[in-house]
Design a protein around this motif. Structure first.
Motif: not given
Length: 595
Positions: A353-368, A370-380
């Protein structure tokens, strides 16, 4: 109007009483502050320690933590009372006292000045009156002297005229003194009338207003202090309600159930101890038992003995020194195999359960990221995408590692669940992974290595045999397998194509697929001296290679102690072949080691 001094004293005492009330409030504020601080220290001192976190699941401990929270809120309300009294009441009392003292001082100064003016005027009147009295007496004497001189025939006209002139002068002086006296009297009367009818009453009225203001202020301050206390009363009442609810939330049945869930091991109770008929036992076993019981200095313990007490088990291809199951920060094994079955499953489930929670948190951080990278690529102009690349790679590595750990612990949980089905054994499969190969421990501690693809490799030259009998070797060469315990060399037992056996165990197999080799080597191993004796607490059925079965209450000899893997090597007397040696679970026996 004649009690000016008493009124001054009264107003001074009134202001002193106001200052006394201010000092009372200051002392109370100090007490409130000290009380709140001590309450907070009390709550801090009784906060659950980190080592007591496991006890927090009980309703009694949860109620106690809620009680501490409510007491902390009470301390906060006492601090609010202290601050409100300081800001709203004490400062106002101090300001009022200062203002009253200044106004009183000014009033007394004005009254003193009016009194001084009246006194001065009275002095002038008295002086004019005395001058008038003197001038009047002098004029009367001058009149008498003139009359006597005028009747005296012996005096010349010049002398009579002189007396007349003196009389006229004295009369004029008397009239002037009389007029001055009349003027001073009129001025004094006017001033005195104005003093007592207007000036002095004005000063007294100001003193009266001052005293009434002081009295009214004390009333407002007392009411204000009470309102400050009343404003926190509802919150304090809610704190009391929270404490009552915390007490009512305690459920003794639920706590008992949680205690059972925490400490339930999953082991079956021991069976009845069988009767031992000494007349039917082997004489050597009786002699050995008598020798064991004759040792006076011994150590009785349940479980295992630390490796620092006795000589560490060596050899046997170093499989006992494997770091496959490393220890965690709290001293437990990584797969929690040192815990009872039920507790092991709970620990593994909690870890998953603890690992699943950490995976969920790390997944959210990774998605964030990735979105930041897409925004930076669209507007340098917003940022450089390469600055996020490193963080994104690190997040991917962390996520991959967490997923591997989750898969590993899920595997541990599956094995623990499978092992729970066979309740007679604490470990259904004793196969270990060593250096990327599957290693199976035999009763003599040897290891058979099999490649992951399942191909059998000839390892007869590397195997050891404790058997001194040529019959056993012949049986192996002829491909026969005699198993007194009813077990066979099967894939489930972790055996490959070549096996070794203990004398009398009857466990062995032939290498039917040996590549170009049919010669078997036999090596004599020195018999180990017993380190002590042990008694079986529970029955055990040997379900894996290298282990031997035992009955509840059976006495065995300990030849090698537990080295941290949860197994102890024992020996028993066998009427047919002499001795049986193998491994049994440490938690299933109670050891008595020789001193």
């Amino acid at each position: 109007m004649d009690q000016n001094d008493n009124i001054a004293i009264h107003t001074n005492r009134g202001i002193d009483a106001l200052d006394k009330y201010a000092n009372f409030l200051r002392d109370r504020v100090a007490i409130e502050t000290e009380y709140a601080g001590k309450l907070r220290r009390l709550v801090k001192n009784y906060q659950p320690k980190k080592k007591e976190e496991e006890d927090n699941e009980y309703t009694s401990m949860q109620a106690f933590r809620n009680l501490l929270k409510e007491v902390g809120d009470l301390a906060g309300q006492r601090e609010v009372v202290s601050e409100s009294l300081q800001l709203q009441v004490i400062q106002a009392v101090t300001l009022l006292s200062k203002t009253l003292r200044e106004d009183r001082k000014k009033c007394l100064s004005d009254g003193a000045m009016l009194q001084q003016n009246l006194t001065t005027q009275l002095s002038s009147l008295d002086r004019a009156k005395r001058n008038y009295e003197k001038a009047y007496r002098d004029s009367e004497k001058a009149v008498d002297s003139y009359k006597r001189a005028d009747m005296d025939l012996n005096l010349s006209r010049a002398e009579v005229e002189r007396y007349k002139n003196v009389m006229t002068a004295k009369i004029q002086q008397s009239d002037d003194a009389k007029n001055e006296y009349a003027n001073q009297l009129q001025k004094t009367n006017n001033l005195q009338q104005q003093h007592f009818s207007m000036l002095l009453p004005a000063v007294l009225n100001r003193l009266q207003e001052l005293d009434e203001k002081r009295t009214r202020g004390i009333r407002e301050f007392i009411i204000g202090a009470a309102e400050v206390e009343s404003s926190v009363a509802p919150i304090i009442a809610r704190c009391m309600e929270g404490i009552v609810k915390a007490g009512e939330s305690i459920n003794e049945k639920e706590d008992s159930f949680k205690v059972i869930e925490r400490y339930q091991s999953g082991f079956t109770p021991p069976r009845d101890i069988p009767f031992e008929d000494l007349s039917k036992l082997d004489p050597d076993a009786v002699q050995e038992s008598h020798y064991s019981n004759s040792i006076s200095n011994h150590l009785t313990m349940k479980g295992t003995m630390g490796a620092n007490k006795l000589k560490k088990r060596v050899g046997i291809f170093n499989i006992f020194g494997s770091t496959k199951n490393s220890l965690t920060a709290d001293g437990q094994k990584e797969d929690f195999s040192d815990l009872p079955p039920n507790q092991r499953r709970k620990k593994l489930q909690g870890k998953i359960t603890e690992l699943q929670q950490k995976i969920a948190q790390e997944t959210n951080a990774r998605d964030g990221l990735m979105k930041m990278k897409i925004v930076y690529e669209a507007n340098s102009s917003l940022g450089n995408p390469m600055t996020v690349e490193g963080q994104l790679n690190e997040s991917e590595h962390k996520l991959e590692k967490l997923k591997l750990d989750l898969k590993k612990y899920q595997g541990y949980l599956d094995k623990a669940s499978q092992a729970q089905v066979a309740t007679s054994s604490p470990q259904a499969n004793r196969n270990q992974l060593q250096n990327g190969h599957r290693t199976s421990r035999h009763s003599n501690g040897s290891a058979d290595d099999h490649h992951e693809d399942g191909d059998d490799q000839p390892d007869d030259a590397g195997s050891l045999s404790r058997s001194g009998s040529e019959d056993n070797v012949a049986q192996i060469q002829n491909g026969h397998n005699n198993n007194n315990n009813g077990s066979s060399a099967s894939p489930e037992s972790g055996l490959g194509t070549s096996h070794t056996s203990l004398p009398g165990s009857g466990q062995g197999s032939a290498n039917e697929n040996a590549i170009g080799e049919d010669t078997y080597y036999e090596t004599e191993v020195e018999t180990l001296n017993p380190l002590g004796t042990c008694r079986a607490l529970y029955p055990f059925e040997a379900s894996s290679e290298g282990s031997i079965p035992m009955n509840e209450g059976e006495e065995l000899q300990v030849i090698e102690i537990d080295q941290g893997d949860g197994w102890t090597r024992v020996r028993r007397a066998n009427n047919s072949n002499g001795w049986d040696e193998g491994f049994v679970p440490t938690s299933y026996i109670e050891c008595t080691l020789y001193a």
